[in-house]
Design a protein around this motif. Structure first.
Motif, short mmCIF file in Angstrom:
data_model
loop_
_atom_site.label_atom_id
_atom_site.label_comp_id
_atom_site.label_asym_id
_atom_site.label_seq_id
_atom_site.Cartn_x
_atom_site.Cartn_y
_atom_site.Cartn_z
N ARG A 50 0.87 -1.18 0.00
CA ARG A 50 0.00 0.00 0.00
C ARG A 50 0.90 1.23 0.00
O ARG A 50 1.78 1.36 0.85
N LYS A 51 0.68 2.12 -0.95
CA LYS A 51 1.48 3.35 -1.06
C LYS A 51 0.54 4.54 -1.25
O LYS A 51 -0.55 4.40 -1.79
N TRP A 52 1.01 5.70 -0.82
CA TRP A 52 0.24 6.95 -0.94
C TRP A 52 1.09 8.03 -1.58
O TRP A 52 2.31 8.06 -1.42
N ARG A 53 0.41 8.93 -2.27
CA ARG A 53 1.07 10.18 -2.68
C ARG A 53 -0.01 11.25 -2.85
O ARG A 53 -1.18 10.94 -3.04
N GLN A 54 0.41 12.52 -2.76
CA GLN A 54 -0.53 13.62 -2.94
C GLN A 54 0.16 14.78 -3.62
O GLN A 54 1.39 14.86 -3.66
N LYS A 55 -0.66 15.68 -4.15
CA LYS A 55 -0.12 16.83 -4.85
C LYS A 55 0.40 17.86 -3.86
O LYS A 55 -0.13 18.02 -2.76
N SER A 56 1.46 18.55 -4.29
CA SER A 56 1.98 19.66 -3.49
C SER A 56 1.11 20.89 -3.73
O SER A 56 0.19 20.88 -4.55
N TRP A 64 6.02 8.59 -3.86
CA TRP A 64 5.16 7.61 -3.21
C TRP A 64 5.70 7.31 -1.82
O TRP A 64 6.90 7.12 -1.64
N GLN A 65 4.82 7.25 -0.82
CA GLN A 65 5.18 6.89 0.54
C GLN A 65 4.60 5.51 0.85
O GLN A 65 3.39 5.31 0.78
N THR A 66 5.48 4.56 1.18
CA THR A 66 5.05 3.19 1.41
C THR A 66 4.49 3.02 2.82
O THR A 66 5.13 3.37 3.80
N GLU A 67 3.27 2.48 2.91
CA GLU A 67 2.64 2.18 4.20
C GLU A 67 2.74 0.69 4.52
O GLU A 67 3.00 0.31 5.66
N VAL A 68 2.54 -0.16 3.51
CA VAL A 68 2.64 -1.61 3.66
C VAL A 68 3.55 -2.14 2.57
O VAL A 68 3.46 -1.73 1.42
N GLY A 69 4.43 -3.08 2.91
CA GLY A 69 5.38 -3.62 1.94
C GLY A 69 6.71 -2.93 2.04
O GLY A 69 6.92 -2.05 2.88
N GLU A 70 7.64 -3.34 1.20
CA GLU A 70 8.99 -2.82 1.26
C GLU A 70 9.15 -1.63 0.33
O GLU A 70 8.77 -1.70 -0.84
N ALA A 71 9.72 -0.55 0.84
CA ALA A 71 9.95 0.63 0.02
C ALA A 71 10.99 0.33 -1.05
O ALA A 71 11.91 -0.47 -0.84
N SER A 72 10.85 0.98 -2.20
CA SER A 72 11.78 0.76 -3.30
C SER A 72 13.15 1.32 -2.96
O SER A 72 13.28 2.36 -2.32
#
Length: 203
Positions: A50-56, A64-72
């Protein structure tokens, strides 16, 4: 009820989905411009990413900010090699859920189990990991509980240690399980593409 409100937000979001490499990949675009990307095991339906991102404020999307799983990891060849060498012995924190529990793994922690303490800080709405030898300290939130406005319950928290890895589990409250069950029903009913992203049927 906050959990029901979160479920309605998920249902109302514009969704696209893709079946690829044994995973159901779902992309959500919410009315406030936020994006969420999830990946599920196609057979077990367990959440893998699960990853999130939003507009500035300038309209551009952030990382992308990783919430679940391994970050790239970094992509560049030489830089990636250096990155792995420099950090190979550092603790690595990641979340890997099961159907019934939130679960976190912290790798590269060689100390025996009796050194660790995992508690709940209700005031700051987070879990806290400490070691009696003062070699490691970490605070982390459970965003799912925040989104559904549910309090942390220390009796739901467990931890184990094996192979230099601290494994922390938090039993999912019935409200979370109900939301996830309803969402899975909807995801299973969606039309998916095996070649590219397509807009999925929403209810």
């Amino acid at each position: 009820m906050a959990a029901q409100h979160w479920l309605e937000s998920l249902r109302a979001a514009k969704k696209t989905c893709l079946l690829q490499d044994g995973r159901r990949k779902v992309h959500y675009l919410f009315s406030d411009g936020k994006e969420m990307a999830e990946e599920y095991d196609h057979k077990s339906h367990e959440l893998l990413v699960r990853k999130w991102r939003q507009k500035s404020s300038f309209g551009a999307y952030g990382e992308w900010q990783t919430e679940v799983g391994e970050a790239s990891l970094p992509v560049a060849g030489a830089l990636q090699t250096d990155f792995l060498k420099e950090n190979s012995s550092n603790p690595v924190f990641m979340r890997t859920d099961t159907k019934s529990s939130f679960r976190w793994r912290i790798r590269n922690l060689p100390y025996p189990k009796e050194v660790y303490s995992v508690t709940v800080d209700g005031k700051e709405r987070c879990c806290v990991v400490r070691t009696t030898n003062k070699k490691y300290y970490k605070k982390f939130a459970v965003p799912d509980l925040d989104r559904c406005q549910l309090d942390l319950d220390e009796s739901s928290l467990r931890f184990a240690h094996a192979n230099n890895t601290l494994i922390i589990t938090y039993q999912k409250p019935k409200e979370i399980l109900a939301v996830e069950e309803e969402l899975q029903k909807e995801l299973k009913s969606m039309k998916s593409s095996s070649e590219g992203d397509v807009e999925c049927k929403t209810q």
